[in-house]
Design a protein around this motif. Structure first.
Motif: not given
Length: 370
Positions: A134, A137-138, A140-143, A169, A277
């Motif tokens: 998670e 994913r956080e 990767e999503s830009g959050a 990833t 990123n």
């Protein structure tokens, strides 16, 4: 008969002079720190004028600043303590430009949160998440701008969940943090030492304290949970139970220390990775990580490693994991000193690419300063 009054007055005058000197120095520090913060804001304006998507946090620049601070330190403060002060100052200045959002393996009070604070400072906005995937994913999503995940412990080895997450990833490793790990036996206010029947902790922490537990609580049930902080949270509301966790978890969940530093090996430490990123330019003292898939043939591992040896590149870690493509195929995670833009490293990597079935760069990043 001696007159002490003149000596006492002299001491009082000297003390007052020292206090006035400290006040003067404090005033200068305030002025200089404010001037530095204004300069940081000017840097932000220049960056935005050149590129609206500019990155404000530059890992290589922070590493260079901290190393310079440590090199210039005349004492008496230890160099690491001085660097920590500068880390917090840079964290606060960066928050004026753009507060950094950092995801980490939670809940609050974990060693991973401690590593995140050590690397980004207290002005970062930290986001606790329940699982390593998670955290990925956080980011990767830009959050979140960055994530912090554990990758290996000096006693128990690699954290397989982290290695597996890198296989799926496009994120890059932007930095590393090495944290000295001290485990304590913690209890809530309702638990008596002679009544402890259950001890909670993360599986790796239980393993790191195995000998101590065998000697002091051989009959207590050992219960593995998702994190040390979760163990501390559970113990806060239970009777006859204890948790193995660190100081941050003890403070967060208001627990008392029954025993301190119960880890079996005194030099117990954990390495954490900073994921983001973007690629990181050279800092002058860097490390590179990659994952390579090899063809299933004799001598494959030798073929993978030989270019590193011939080009005198210092390999610091080699781990294998089962590949998700084909039975009995493996991928190799490799860390080595140097940046992927270094000429010698670039030459070695070109040879490795010709020999491997697949190679993916995970990133080059500054060696941990603190």
């Amino acid at each position: 008969m001696h007159d002490h009054s003149s000596g006492e007055q002299s001491d009082g005058a000297n003390l007052e002079q020292l206090r006035q000197r400290i006040d003067h120095i404090d005033s200068e520090l305030i002025r200089l720190i404010s001037e530095r913060a204004q300069c940081a804001q000017s840097v932000a304006r220049v960056k935005l004028a050149e590129d609206p998507e500019a990155l404000f946090y530059r890992p290589e620049r922070e590493a260079q600043v901290l190393k310079r601070v440590m090199a210039l330190n005349p004492g008496p403060l230890p160099s690491e303590e001085l660097a920590r002060l500068f880390r917090e100052m840079m964290s606060a200045c960066l928050a004026l430009e753009q507060p950094i959002r950092v995801a980490y393996l939670g809940p609050e009070g974990t060693f991973t949160q401690q590593a995140a604070l050590k690397h980004f400072g207290d002005s970062a906005v930290d986001i606790p998440l329940p699982a390593i995937d998670e955290v990925f994913r956080e980011v990767e999503s830009g959050a979140a701008h960055y994530g912090v995940v554990p990758v290996e412990n000096s006693t128990e080895g690699v954290v397989n969940n982290t290695l597996d997450s890198f296989m799926d990833t496009s994120l890059r490793i932007c930095g590393e943090v090495v944290l000295r790990i001290h485990h304590h036996l913690l209890v809530g206010e309702n638990t008596r030492r002679d009544r402890i029947s259950r001890i909670y902790s993360h599986a790796q922490s239980l393993a790191q304290c195995r000998k101590w537990l065998d000697a002091h609580y051989p009959h207590a049930e050992r219960v593995a949970v998702s994190s040390n902080a979760e163990a501390a949270r559970l113990v806060r509301s239970e009777w006859h139970s204890a948790a193995i966790a660190g100081d941050m978890a003890a403070r967060r969940y208001e627990l008392s220390h029954l025993a301190e530093k119960i880890e079996d090996l005194p030099d117990n430490s954990t390495r954490f990775l900073i994921i983001g990123n973007h690629d990181v330019p050279p800092s002058g003292e860097d490390k590179t990580s990659l994952v390579a898939a090899m063809r299933n043939q004799p001598g494959a591992l030798h073929d993978l490693l030989e270019p590193f040896h011939r080009h005198s590149i210092d390999m610091t870690r080699l781990e294998s994991r089962p590949s998700r493509h084909g039975v009995w195929n493996y991928v190799f995670f490799i860390d080595f000193k140097g940046h992927q833009d270094d000429p010698l490293v670039r030459a070695a990597l070109e040879e490795v690419r010709l020999r491997a079935a697949e190679i993916r760069m995970l990133g080059s990043y500054p060696v941990g300063v603190l």
